[in-house]
Motif scaffolding. Structure first.
Motif, PDB file in Angstrom:
ATOM      1  N   GLU A   1       0.843  -1.200   0.000  1.00  0.00           N
ATOM      2  CA  GLU A   1       0.000   0.000   0.000  1.00  0.00           C
ATOM      3  C   GLU A   1       0.875   1.247   0.000  1.00  0.00           C
ATOM      4  O   GLU A   1       1.861   1.322   0.733  1.00  0.00           O
ATOM      5  N   VAL A   2       0.491   2.226  -0.797  1.00  0.00           N
ATOM      6  CA  VAL A   2       1.186   3.515  -0.803  1.00  0.00           C
ATOM      7  C   VAL A   2       0.176   4.656  -0.812  1.00  0.00           C
ATOM      8  O   VAL A   2      -0.941   4.510  -1.304  1.00  0.00           O
ATOM      9  N   LEU A   3       0.602   5.775  -0.244  1.00  0.00           N
ATOM     10  CA  LEU A   3      -0.124   7.029  -0.405  1.00  0.00           C
ATOM     11  C   LEU A   3       0.525   7.707  -1.598  1.00  0.00           C
ATOM     12  O   LEU A   3       1.714   8.061  -1.555  1.00  0.00           O
ATOM     13  N   ASP A   4      -0.219   7.849  -2.676  1.00  0.00           N
ATOM     14  CA  ASP A   4       0.310   8.385  -3.921  1.00  0.00           C
ATOM     15  C   ASP A   4      -0.160   9.830  -4.083  1.00  0.00           C
ATOM     16  O   ASP A   4      -1.330  10.132  -3.850  1.00  0.00           O
ATOM     17  N   VAL A   5       0.752  10.718  -4.492  1.00  0.00           N
ATOM     18  CA  VAL A   5       0.461  12.148  -4.559  1.00  0.00           C
ATOM     19  C   VAL A   5       0.868  12.731  -5.908  1.00  0.00           C
ATOM     20  O   VAL A   5       1.969  12.469  -6.394  1.00  0.00           O
ATOM     21  N   ALA A   6      -0.038  13.516  -6.496  1.00  0.00           N
ATOM     22  CA  ALA A   6       0.250  14.277  -7.710  1.00  0.00           C
ATOM     23  C   ALA A   6       0.044  15.753  -7.403  1.00  0.00           C
ATOM     24  O   ALA A   6      -0.949  16.123  -6.767  1.00  0.00           O
ATOM     25  N   VAL A   7       0.990  16.598  -7.835  1.00  0.00           N
ATOM     26  CA  VAL A   7       0.936  18.034  -7.593  1.00  0.00           C
ATOM     27  C   VAL A   7       0.922  18.764  -8.931  1.00  0.00           C
ATOM     28  O   VAL A   7       1.799  18.549  -9.773  1.00  0.00           O
ATOM     29  N   ASP A   8      -0.062  19.628  -9.111  1.00  0.00           N
ATOM     30  CA  ASP A   8      -0.161  20.423 -10.338  1.00  0.00           C
ATOM     31  C   ASP A   8       0.895  21.519 -10.299  1.00  0.00           C
ATOM     32  O   ASP A   8       0.847  22.409  -9.448  1.00  0.00           O
ATOM     33  N   ILE A   9       1.865  21.463 -11.221  1.00  0.00           N
ATOM     34  CA  ILE A   9       2.903  22.501 -11.274  1.00  0.00           C
ATOM     35  C   ILE A   9       2.889  23.229 -12.622  1.00  0.00           C
ATOM     36  O   ILE A   9       3.866  23.854 -13.019  1.00  0.00           O
ATOM     37  N   ARG A  10       1.725  23.193 -13.278  1.00  0.00           N
ATOM     38  CA  ARG A  10       1.569  23.946 -14.527  1.00  0.00           C
ATOM     39  C   ARG A  10       1.343  25.410 -14.150  1.00  0.00           C
ATOM     40  O   ARG A  10       0.347  25.748 -13.498  1.00  0.00           O
ATOM     41  N   PRO A  11       2.245  26.301 -14.536  1.00  0.00           N
ATOM     42  CA  PRO A  11       2.193  27.691 -14.076  1.00  0.00           C
ATOM     43  C   PRO A  11       0.877  28.414 -14.358  1.00  0.00           C
ATOM     44  O   PRO A  11       0.453  29.243 -13.550  1.00  0.00           O
ATOM     45  N   ASP A  12       0.222  28.122 -15.463  1.00  0.00           N
ATOM     46  CA  ASP A  12      -1.008  28.824 -15.827  1.00  0.00           C
ATOM     47  C   ASP A  12      -2.276  28.098 -15.380  1.00  0.00           C
ATOM     48  O   ASP A  12      -3.380  28.526 -15.717  1.00  0.00           O
TER      49      ASP A  12
ATOM     50  N   VAL B   1      -1.197  10.518 -13.893  1.00  0.00           N
ATOM     51  CA  VAL B   1      -0.540  11.789 -13.582  1.00  0.00           C
ATOM     52  C   VAL B   1      -0.098  12.402 -14.903  1.00  0.00           C
ATOM     53  O   VAL B   1       0.844  11.904 -15.530  1.00  0.00           O
ATOM     54  N   PRO B   2      -0.763  13.465 -15.369  1.00  0.00           N
ATOM     55  CA  PRO B   2      -0.406  14.029 -16.679  1.00  0.00           C
ATOM     56  C   PRO B   2       0.908  14.805 -16.648  1.00  0.00           C
ATOM     57  O   PRO B   2       1.454  15.096 -15.578  1.00  0.00           O
ATOM     58  N   ARG B   3       1.388  15.144 -17.818  1.00  0.00           N
ATOM     59  CA  ARG B   3       2.566  16.019 -17.912  1.00  0.00           C
ATOM     60  C   ARG B   3       2.247  17.333 -17.198  1.00  0.00           C
ATOM     61  O   ARG B   3       1.105  17.771 -17.183  1.00  0.00           O
ATOM     62  N   GLY B   4       3.263  17.932 -16.619  1.00  0.00           N
ATOM     63  CA  GLY B   4       3.059  19.182 -15.894  1.00  0.00           C
ATOM     64  C   GLY B   4       2.724  18.968 -14.428  1.00  0.00           C
ATOM     65  O   GLY B   4       2.286  19.895 -13.746  1.00  0.00           O
ATOM     66  N   PHE B   5       2.938  17.766 -13.936  1.00  0.00           N
ATOM     67  CA  PHE B   5       2.681  17.430 -12.542  1.00  0.00           C
ATOM     68  C   PHE B   5       3.942  16.852 -11.906  1.00  0.00           C
ATOM     69  O   PHE B   5       4.718  16.161 -12.567  1.00  0.00           O
ATOM     70  N   ALA B   6       4.125  17.139 -10.621  1.00  0.00           N
ATOM     71  CA  ALA B   6       5.139  16.450  -9.836  1.00  0.00           C
ATOM     72  C   ALA B   6       4.454  15.243  -9.200  1.00  0.00           C
ATOM     73  O   ALA B   6       3.247  15.264  -8.951  1.00  0.00           O
ATOM     74  N   HIS B   7       5.223  14.214  -8.908  1.00  0.00           N
ATOM     75  CA  HIS B   7       4.654  12.970  -8.389  1.00  0.00           C
ATOM     76  C   HIS B   7       5.538  12.401  -7.281  1.00  0.00           C
ATOM     77  O   HIS B   7       6.764  12.495  -7.341  1.00  0.00           O
ATOM     78  N   GLY B   8       4.891  11.815  -6.282  1.00  0.00           N
ATOM     79  CA  GLY B   8       5.621  11.131  -5.226  1.00  0.00           C
ATOM     80  C   GLY B   8       4.725  10.140  -4.519  1.00  0.00           C
ATOM     81  O   GLY B   8       3.505  10.169  -4.679  1.00  0.00           O
ATOM     82  N   PHE B   9       5.338   9.264  -3.732  1.00  0.00           N
ATOM     83  CA  PHE B   9       4.541   8.319  -2.955  1.00  0.00           C
ATOM     84  C   PHE B   9       5.261   7.925  -1.674  1.00  0.00           C
ATOM     85  O   PHE B   9       6.485   8.003  -1.578  1.00  0.00           O
ATOM     86  N   LEU B  10       4.451   7.509  -0.692  1.00  0.00           N
ATOM     87  CA  LEU B  10       4.937   7.050   0.604  1.00  0.00           C
ATOM     88  C   LEU B  10       4.439   5.631   0.829  1.00  0.00           C
ATOM     89  O   LEU B  10       3.235   5.375   0.716  1.00  0.00           O
ATOM     90  N   VAL B  11       5.339   4.726   1.179  1.00  0.00           N
ATOM     91  CA  VAL B  11       4.959   3.340   1.466  1.00  0.00           C
ATOM     92  C   VAL B  11       4.397   3.276   2.886  1.00  0.00           C
ATOM     93  O   VAL B  11       5.069   3.668   3.845  1.00  0.00           O
ATOM     94  N   VAL B  12       3.160   2.813   3.014  1.00  0.00           N
ATOM     95  CA  VAL B  12       2.502   2.726   4.318  1.00  0.00           C
ATOM     96  C   VAL B  12       2.361   1.284   4.813  1.00  0.00           C
ATOM     97  O   VAL B  12       2.038   1.065   5.985  1.00  0.00           O
ATOM     98  N   SER B  13       2.597   0.302   3.958  1.00  0.00           N
ATOM     99  CA  SER B  13       2.597  -1.104   4.361  1.00  0.00           C
ATOM    100  C   SER B  13       4.046  -1.507   4.676  1.00  0.00           C
ATOM    101  O   SER B  13       4.972  -0.709   4.472  1.00  0.00           O
ATOM    102  N   GLU B  14       4.247  -2.721   5.161  1.00  0.00           N
ATOM    103  CA  GLU B  14       5.606  -3.170   5.500  1.00  0.00           C
ATOM    104  C   GLU B  14       6.534  -3.107   4.290  1.00  0.00           C
ATOM    105  O   GLU B  14       7.697  -2.733   4.417  1.00  0.00           O
ATOM    106  N   THR B  15       6.029  -3.482   3.114  1.00  0.00           N
ATOM    107  CA  THR B  15       6.764  -3.357   1.854  1.00  0.00           C
ATOM    108  C   THR B  15       5.761  -3.033   0.757  1.00  0.00           C
ATOM    109  O   THR B  15       4.551  -3.227   0.927  1.00  0.00           O
TER     110      THR B  15
END
Length: 183
Positions: free
Chosen positions: A80-91, A113-127
């Protein structure tokens, strides 16, 4: 499959049709025609990536710039992961805003996650085993990133900072205001 729009234009939660039976289940994880019909987005994936991580590993927030920008379709094969997308399109009217989705091997949800986004995730399960498709090839010179705890973005990772395992590279990323322009 169903594509559920998020508050960020072009970013979708993808729920595949899972067909269970006494042996387990079957699902079509990706179908280009159905994806286009459900999202209205034409995308051609050219690279698949996979990572394995332990609980507390936070990867991100990453993106590619310019002609090497990437759209991603992400999912969890195990864990399991907490998945995050951030809109970094300036306009964009939602510049600096994010969506967070719990992706698990059990719920089979995916995040586009479209182009123009930052992406990251955090693992919340053991693996967790994390898998994603990219519509452009990786290019080291086009790497960009934003620090995971940028106050402007305000992501609630749901875990104490002292329990996070973050690469040295990701601990020194700039905030959104000082990040590398995407275009």
């Amino acid at each position: 499959m169903a594509a559920i729009p998020t508050k960020l234009e072009g970013c979708f939660i993808i729920e595949p049709n899972v067909i269970p039976d006494e042996r387990g289940y079957f699902m079509e994880s990706y179908n280009e025609k159905r994806f286009e019909a459900e999202t209205g987005t034409k995308v051609h994936f050219v690279q698949d990536n996979q990572s394995f991580s332990t609980k507390g590993v936070l990867r991100g927030l990453h993106y590619q710039t310019g002609e090497h920008a990437q759209a991603k379709l992400v999912r969890v094969l195990q864990g399991e992961v907490l998945d995050v997308a951030v809109d970094i399109r300036p306009d964009s009217p939602t510049f600096g805003e994010h969506v967070a989705v719990m992706l698990t091997a059990q719920n089979n949800k995916q995040l586009f996650v479209p182009r123009g986004f930052a992406h990251g995730f955090l693992v919340v399960s053991e693996t967790a085993t994390f898998f994603y498709k990219c519509d452009n090839f990786y290019n080291k010179e086009s790497e960009g990133g934003i620090i995971y705890n940028d106050e402007r973005i305000g992501i609630d990772w749901g875990m104490e900072a002292s329990n996070l395992i973050i690469s040295q590279k990701d601990t020194v990323l700039p905030n959104l205001q000082n990040s590398r322009p995407i275009w």
